[in-house]
Write a protein that holds these residues in place. Structure first.
Motif, mmCIF file in Angstrom:
data_model
loop_
_atom_site.group_PDB
_atom_site.id
_atom_site.type_symbol
_atom_site.label_atom_id
_atom_site.label_comp_id
_atom_site.label_asym_id
_atom_site.label_seq_id
_atom_site.Cartn_x
_atom_site.Cartn_y
_atom_site.Cartn_z
ATOM 1 N N THR B 2 1.097 -1.664 0.127
ATOM 2 C CA THR B 2 0.068 -0.089 0.233
ATOM 3 C C THR B 2 0.723 1.302 -0.278
ATOM 4 O OG1 THR B 2 -1.418 -1.249 1.207
ATOM 5 C CG2 THR B 2 -1.677 1.435 1.714
ATOM 6 N N SER B 44 -3.812 -1.167 -9.044
ATOM 7 C CA SER B 44 -5.282 -1.317 -8.672
ATOM 8 C C SER B 44 -6.013 -0.519 -9.463
ATOM 9 C CB SER B 44 -5.610 -0.883 -7.371
ATOM 10 O OG SER B 44 -5.332 0.067 -7.543
ATOM 11 N N GLY B 55 -3.747 5.604 -0.589
ATOM 12 C CA GLY B 55 -3.988 4.113 -0.778
ATOM 13 C C GLY B 55 -4.142 3.334 -1.561
ATOM 14 N N GLN B 56 -3.070 3.663 -2.881
ATOM 15 C CA GLN B 56 -2.746 3.097 -3.530
ATOM 16 C C GLN B 56 -2.008 1.394 -3.408
ATOM 17 O OE1 GLN B 56 -3.108 1.993 -6.776
ATOM 18 N NE2 GLN B 56 -2.110 2.679 -8.529
ATOM 19 N N VAL B 57 -2.759 0.395 -4.412
ATOM 20 C CA VAL B 57 -2.187 -0.897 -3.694
ATOM 21 C C VAL B 57 -1.793 -1.141 -4.736
ATOM 22 C CG1 VAL B 57 -3.205 -3.438 -3.486
ATOM 23 C CG2 VAL B 57 -4.013 -1.627 -1.998
ATOM 24 N N HIS B 59 0.954 -4.698 -6.317
ATOM 25 C CA HIS B 59 1.689 -6.445 -6.460
ATOM 26 C C HIS B 59 2.745 -6.193 -6.771
ATOM 27 C CE1 HIS B 59 -0.865 -8.411 -9.267
ATOM 28 N NE2 HIS B 59 0.552 -9.333 -9.787
ATOM 29 N N CYS B 89 2.955 -3.383 3.519
ATOM 30 C CA CYS B 89 3.078 -4.874 2.607
ATOM 31 C C CYS B 89 2.627 -5.736 3.068
ATOM 32 C CB CYS B 89 5.110 -4.940 2.289
ATOM 33 S SG CYS B 89 5.629 -6.128 1.580
ATOM 34 N N ALA B 98 -3.617 -7.491 -7.527
ATOM 35 C CA ALA B 98 -4.085 -5.653 -7.105
ATOM 36 C C ALA B 98 -5.245 -5.304 -8.772
ATOM 37 C CB ALA B 98 -2.657 -4.572 -7.528
ATOM 38 N N HIS B 240 -8.902 4.062 -0.912
ATOM 39 C CA HIS B 240 -9.024 2.864 -0.299
ATOM 40 C C HIS B 240 -9.179 1.748 -1.849
ATOM 41 C CE1 HIS B 240 -8.722 -0.020 2.959
ATOM 42 N NE2 HIS B 240 -9.396 -0.559 2.149
ATOM 43 N N TYR B 243 -10.168 -4.943 -1.080
ATOM 44 C CA TYR B 243 -10.507 -6.407 -1.591
ATOM 45 C C TYR B 243 -11.210 -7.778 -0.877
ATOM 46 C CZ TYR B 243 -6.308 -4.643 -4.060
ATOM 47 O OH TYR B 243 -5.628 -3.477 -4.933
#
Lengths: 255, 255
Positions: B2, B44, B55-57, B59, B89, B98, B240, B243
Motif C-alpha cells: 500500500t 489497482s 491508499g494505492q495498492v 502487487h 506490505c 491488485a 482506499h 479486497y
C-alpha cells in the motif's frame, strides 16, 4: 498589502539576482503596472528559502493615479504565479512602514510526527519521528516569555547588534488529526533563524536530550554554540504581523 | 503493498517512455534490488497525471529470496523519491491480483471554496469560488447509489465496453476548517475520469445550473455529451482499495 505564499519554490523573500524571490516577483508585476517605473517593495521582514507565509505584509509607494484597494488586490493577483496570493490591501499613511511599524510578529512551526515523511507534507512541515513529550515542551516554553537577550538563538550572519527581544506568547500543541506538533511564537521581533533554533531546542527537550529547565541557562550563556540544531525551513510559516498593540490574550508575558 | 503519493510531479501512475511515472519509479527501484531483473508492478488501477493516492495498492512477484514484509517497506522507501511512500506490505497468495481481486474502490475529491486559489492548495484541491448549496448535492448524490450504466460519466478513450458499475457509497460534506467540500465515492469500479465528471456535475447541481433530480435523466441518456465538464485532477485522491467484502457502513445502496 497582506499576502500568503508557498515558499518551497522561492529563494526566500528578498530579491537576489537570477533567483526566483517573492520580492522580485511582486516588483516585476508592479513594473508592468507602472509601465516601467521601479516600485520598491518593503516587507515586514525577510523569509528564508523554503519558508512560507500566511500573513506576510508589504508596503510600497504606488506612483501615479491612486488605485482603490480592492482593485489593487485583483490587479496584482492577476499577475501573480500560483504560489503567491494577495488577500488584503489597505491604503496607509505616509508614516506607515511594513518593517519599522511592527508591534509584534507571529511565527508558526509545524512538525510531523509520522514515522515516514508523508509525501503531502514534505514541503510543509518539519519531521521528527522520535519519542516526544509535549508536556515537557509546554513547561519549558514558559521560560521563553518576557524580555531576554536571545543571542544563543540567533544564527551568525545577521547584522543586528541588539539581540534583546520580548517574547509575548508561546504555544505548543498537538494536532491529533494531522499527527503534528504546532508551535506558535509571538515576539517583538525575531533574530535570524530564531524560530527554527527554538523549535530544534524544544524538540530536544521533548525528546529528553536536554532538561526541561535548560532555557534559562542557554539564554544566560549568550552563546550560539549552546544550540547547534536548526529545524528545517519547510515547517516555518510567517503567520501574522501586528501593527497595533497586541490583544491581551497574546500577552502571556504579563500574566 | 500500500502506497501514498503526491501526484503533482508525476505523469500519472502508468509507465510511459521518457516520463516520470509512479510505476516507472517503483520498477526502477526493484530492478536495483534484483540486480537487473525486471519486476512488473501491477496497480489497482491507473491514476492520471496530477492525481494523488492515499491508499494505492500494487502487487508484484519478487524473484529470488523472499524478503520479510517489513524489510520490503524499508528497502523500497529508502529508494523512493520524497513524493512516494510505502506504508504497508503483505505477502499474498499466488491468486491475488491488485486489479482483478478488487471488491471496491474509494475515491475522494476535495474542492476549495476560497475566493482566490490558496497557494498551499493549488496542487491538492479543485477550486470552485461560486455559490454552492451542499444540501442539493447531498440530495442529488443519492440517485447515484446502486447499479447503473455510467456511460454518461465516462470520458472517451477508455477501452472498456461494459460500463455498468455499482455505486455503494457517496458522501458530500463541508470541511468548515478548510473551507472545502469533500466528496467520497465507493464503487465496484470507476470508468475513465468518472469521479471528476461526477464531481463537476454535482457542483453544477449545487450551483443551481442543473436540477437536483438530474442524475436519473443523465444516467438514462448514456451519452457523454450530457456532461461536458470534468473537475481538475489536483483535487482527486485514490483513497482506499477494498479486497474483502465491503463493511456494511459503506453499503448505502442496500439501505
Amino acid at each position: 498589502m497582506t499576502m500568503a505564499y508557498d515558499g518551497h519554490l522561492f529563494h526566500g523573500f528578498q530579491m537576489q539576482p537570477n533567483q526566483r524571490t517573492v520580492q522580485g516577483t511582486v516588483e516585476q508585476a508592479l513594473i508592468k503596472m507602472t509601465k516601467g517605473k521601479r516600485v520598491i517593495v518593503e516587507g515586514s521582514g525577510r523569509t528564508d528559502s523554503g519558508v512560507h507565509a500566511i500573513g506576510q505584509v508589504i508596503h510600497f509607494d504606488y506612483p501615479g493615479n491612486q488605485i482603490p484597494a480592492n482593485k489593487m488586490i485583483l490587479a496584482l493577483n492577476s499577475m501573480m504565479p500560483m504560489d503567491i496570493i494577495f488577500n488584503d490591501c489597505e491604503i496607509v499613511n505616509e508614516d506607515f512602514h511594513a518593517r519599522y511599524s511592527i508591534k509584534g510578529k507571529w511565527y508558526r512551526y509545524r512538525v510531523s510526527l509520522d514515522h515516514f515523511v508523508n509525501p503531502f507534507k514534505r514541503f510543509y512541515t518539519g519531521h521528527y519521528p522520535y519519542p516526544i513529550d509535549i508536556q515537557k515542551m509546554q513547561e519549558a516554553a514558559k521560560d521563553l516569555l518576557g524580555t531576554h537577550d536571545f543571542t544563543s538563538f540567533a544564527a551568525s550572519g545577521g547584522q543586528i547588534i541588539n539581540k534583546v527581544r520580548t517574547m509575548y506568547y508561546v504555544n505548543v500543541e498537538k494536532d491529533e488529526k494531522e499527527n503534528e506538533i504546532v508551535f506558535d511564537f509571538i515576539c517583538s521581533g525575531f533574530l535570524y533563524n530564531m524560530v527554527r533554533i527554538l523549535v530544534a531546542t524544544l524538540l530536544e527537550i521533548g525528546n529528553g536530550k536536554r532538561p526541561v529547565n535548560d532555557f534559562p541557562r542557554i539564554i544566560k550563556a549568550k552563546d550560539r554554540q549552546e544550540v547547534r540544531e536548526t529545524a528545517q525551513a519547510s515547517g516555518l510559516y510567517l503567520y501574522h504581523v501586528f501593527y497595533d498593540e497586541l490583544p491581551k490574550k497574546y500577552r502571556q508575558d504579563l500574566e
